[in-house]
Design a protein around this motif. Structure first.
Motif, PDB file in Angstrom:
ATOM      1  N   THR A 174       0.831  -1.205   0.000  1.00 39.42           N
ATOM      2  CA  THR A 174       0.000   0.000   0.000  1.00 39.42           C
ATOM      3  C   THR A 174       0.864   1.252   0.000  1.00 39.42           C
ATOM      4  O   THR A 174       0.610   2.197  -0.755  1.00 39.42           O
ATOM      5  CB  THR A 174      -0.937   0.015   1.219  1.00 39.42           C
ATOM      6  OG1 THR A 174      -1.774  -1.145   1.187  1.00 39.42           O
ATOM      7  CG2 THR A 174      -1.810   1.256   1.217  1.00 39.42           C
ATOM      8  N   LEU A 177       2.450   1.662  -3.484  1.00 36.62           N
ATOM      9  CA  LEU A 177       1.478   2.121  -4.481  1.00 36.62           C
ATOM     10  C   LEU A 177       1.131   3.584  -4.263  1.00 36.62           C
ATOM     11  O   LEU A 177       1.053   4.367  -5.219  1.00 36.62           O
ATOM     12  CB  LEU A 177       0.211   1.266  -4.393  1.00 36.62           C
ATOM     13  CG  LEU A 177      -0.981   1.715  -5.261  1.00 36.62           C
ATOM     14  CD1 LEU A 177      -0.599   1.725  -6.731  1.00 36.62           C
ATOM     15  CD2 LEU A 177      -2.195   0.816  -5.016  1.00 36.62           C
ATOM     16  N   SER A 181       1.901   6.498  -6.889  1.00 38.05           N
ATOM     17  CA  SER A 181       0.807   7.255  -7.493  1.00 38.05           C
ATOM     18  C   SER A 181       1.056   8.754  -7.405  1.00 38.05           C
ATOM     19  O   SER A 181       0.702   9.504  -8.322  1.00 38.05           O
ATOM     20  CB  SER A 181      -0.518   6.902  -6.813  1.00 38.05           C
ATOM     21  OG  SER A 181      -0.587   7.423  -5.492  1.00 38.05           O
ATOM     22  N   TRP A 193      -3.071   7.480 -17.568  1.00 41.28           N
ATOM     23  CA  TRP A 193      -2.560   6.428 -16.685  1.00 41.28           C
ATOM     24  C   TRP A 193      -2.143   6.994 -15.335  1.00 41.28           C
ATOM     25  O   TRP A 193      -2.346   6.354 -14.296  1.00 41.28           O
ATOM     26  CB  TRP A 193      -1.390   5.682 -17.329  1.00 41.28           C
ATOM     27  CG  TRP A 193      -0.115   6.477 -17.464  1.00 41.28           C
ATOM     28  CD1 TRP A 193       0.317   7.151 -18.566  1.00 41.28           C
ATOM     29  CD2 TRP A 193       0.881   6.680 -16.457  1.00 41.28           C
ATOM     30  NE1 TRP A 193       1.519   7.773 -18.316  1.00 41.28           N
ATOM     31  CE2 TRP A 193       1.891   7.496 -17.038  1.00 41.28           C
ATOM     32  CE3 TRP A 193       1.023   6.255 -15.138  1.00 41.28           C
ATOM     33  CZ2 TRP A 193       3.025   7.894 -16.324  1.00 41.28           C
ATOM     34  CZ3 TRP A 193       2.152   6.660 -14.426  1.00 41.28           C
ATOM     35  CH2 TRP A 193       3.137   7.462 -15.016  1.00 41.28           C
ATOM     36  N   LEU A 196      -5.344   7.810 -13.265  1.00 41.82           N
ATOM     37  CA  LEU A 196      -6.014   6.601 -12.790  1.00 41.82           C
ATOM     38  C   LEU A 196      -5.182   5.892 -11.726  1.00 41.82           C
ATOM     39  O   LEU A 196      -5.730   5.326 -10.769  1.00 41.82           O
ATOM     40  CB  LEU A 196      -6.293   5.672 -13.971  1.00 41.82           C
ATOM     41  CG  LEU A 196      -7.327   6.211 -14.974  1.00 41.82           C
ATOM     42  CD1 LEU A 196      -7.476   5.253 -16.153  1.00 41.82           C
ATOM     43  CD2 LEU A 196      -8.676   6.434 -14.295  1.00 41.82           C
ATOM     44  N   LEU A 197      -3.842   5.924 -11.879  1.00 52.23           N
ATOM     45  CA  LEU A 197      -2.973   5.364 -10.847  1.00 52.23           C
ATOM     46  C   LEU A 197      -3.120   6.151  -9.551  1.00 52.23           C
ATOM     47  O   LEU A 197      -3.118   5.575  -8.451  1.00 52.23           O
ATOM     48  CB  LEU A 197      -1.516   5.387 -11.312  1.00 52.23           C
ATOM     49  CG  LEU A 197      -0.475   4.852 -10.308  1.00 52.23           C
ATOM     50  CD1 LEU A 197      -0.719   3.383 -10.010  1.00 52.23           C
ATOM     51  CD2 LEU A 197       0.949   5.060 -10.852  1.00 52.23           C
ATOM     52  N   ALA A 200      -6.212   5.061  -7.828  1.00 54.67           N
ATOM     53  CA  ALA A 200      -5.973   3.767  -7.192  1.00 54.67           C
ATOM     54  C   ALA A 200      -5.180   3.926  -5.895  1.00 54.67           C
ATOM     55  O   ALA A 200      -5.462   3.263  -4.887  1.00 54.67           O
ATOM     56  CB  ALA A 200      -5.225   2.846  -8.157  1.00 54.67           C
ATOM     57  N   VAL A 203      -7.491   5.423  -3.120  1.00 57.50           N
ATOM     58  CA  VAL A 203      -8.416   4.417  -2.592  1.00 57.50           C
ATOM     59  C   VAL A 203      -7.661   3.404  -1.738  1.00 57.50           C
ATOM     60  O   VAL A 203      -8.127   2.981  -0.675  1.00 57.50           O
ATOM     61  CB  VAL A 203      -9.155   3.714  -3.749  1.00 57.50           C
ATOM     62  CG1 VAL A 203      -9.981   2.535  -3.228  1.00 57.50           C
ATOM     63  CG2 VAL A 203     -10.058   4.705  -4.482  1.00 57.50           C
ATOM     64  N   ALA A 204      -6.460   3.020  -2.188  1.00 62.78           N
ATOM     65  CA  ALA A 204      -5.670   2.024  -1.456  1.00 62.78           C
ATOM     66  C   ALA A 204      -5.263   2.536  -0.077  1.00 62.78           C
ATOM     67  O   ALA A 204      -5.370   1.803   0.919  1.00 62.78           O
ATOM     68  CB  ALA A 204      -4.434   1.645  -2.265  1.00 62.78           C
ATOM     69  N   SER A 207      -8.251   2.770   2.269  1.00 66.81           N
ATOM     70  CA  SER A 207      -8.684   1.421   2.649  1.00 66.81           C
ATOM     71  C   SER A 207      -7.761   0.857   3.725  1.00 66.81           C
ATOM     72  O   SER A 207      -8.216   0.216   4.685  1.00 66.81           O
ATOM     73  CB  SER A 207      -8.692   0.505   1.423  1.00 66.81           C
ATOM     74  OG  SER A 207      -9.607   0.963   0.448  1.00 66.81           O
TER      75      SER A 207
END
Length: 219
Positions: A174, A177, A181, A193, A196-197, A200, A203-204, A207
């Protein structure tokens, strides 16, 4: 004559659990409010525009409030993490880093990103003018992202020492990423890209904070 069964008093919710509860709800709240705007604001494109752009325009106050409320919940969660992790590895630095991320969101609310790439509606295409507010937004955001990524690695170190290998791997992935990002959005703004990364990564990380807070509140 049998006596009626006595009802045991409800177990009070501790301050620690309430604080960690803020960590559980902070991410879902932020993501839902941001996505609701992303899908309804005229001219906003998830593949082109970072969520920070939502703080611009007539309805920009919604995203500004989203930043502030989520920041306060994140800072509260950091206090809960301090209580839940103490004593032990990461008990000091993980909460500090998470709290710094929350503080950076307040900075992002104070210094909104510059309008660009056709958003909000009526803004010319292209990178647009660079203002002091835009520079400070990127700066405080960068510090906050680095702190939150570092928090993932600090927590992963503790989890690995406790033998929780799956959790440690999840925390490291996590953090990686999330950091990647941010690098992508900072270097490739407007590229599909990269945006969108970035979504992601956002959200990661939320979470991760939600699941970590939930796990610690049950301990």
């Amino acid at each position: 004559m049998t006596q009626p069964l006595a009802h045991s008093p409800a177990r009070p919710i501790s301050a620690q659990r309430l604080l960690l509860g803020c960590g559980v709800v902070a991410g879902p709240f932020y993501v839902i409010v941001a996505l609701a705007q992303a899908f309804t604001r005229q001219g906003f494109d998830l593949t082109r525009h970072p969520w920070s752009f939502l703080a611009n325009g007539e309805l920009g106050w919604i995203q500004t409030a989203n930043f502030v409320l989520t920041a306060l919940a994140t800072i509260a969660a950091a206090v809960g993490l301090r209580r839940a992790l103490a004593p032990g590895r990461g008990a000091r630095w993980a909460p500090i880093l998470v709290g710094a991320f929350g503080a950076s969101m307040i900075g992002a609310a104070i210094f909104p990103a510059d309008p660009a790439m056709g958003f909000p509606a009526g803004t010319p295409e292209g990178p647009g003018a660079v203002t002091t507010s835009g520079i400070l937004h990127l700066a405080v955001g960068g510090v906050g992202f680095l702190c939150m990524a570092a928090a993932c690695y600090v927590v992963a170190s503790r989890q690995a020492r406790e033998g929780r290998k799956s959790w440690a791997l999840y925390s490291r992935l996590t953090g990686t990423l999330f950091l990647g990002s941010f690098v992508g959005i900072a270097s490739g703004g407007g590229v599909a890209w990269a945006n969108l990364l970035f979504v992601a990564g956002i959200v990661a990380i939320w979470s991760w904070l939600s699941l970590l807070s939930l796990n610690l509140s049950r301990a």
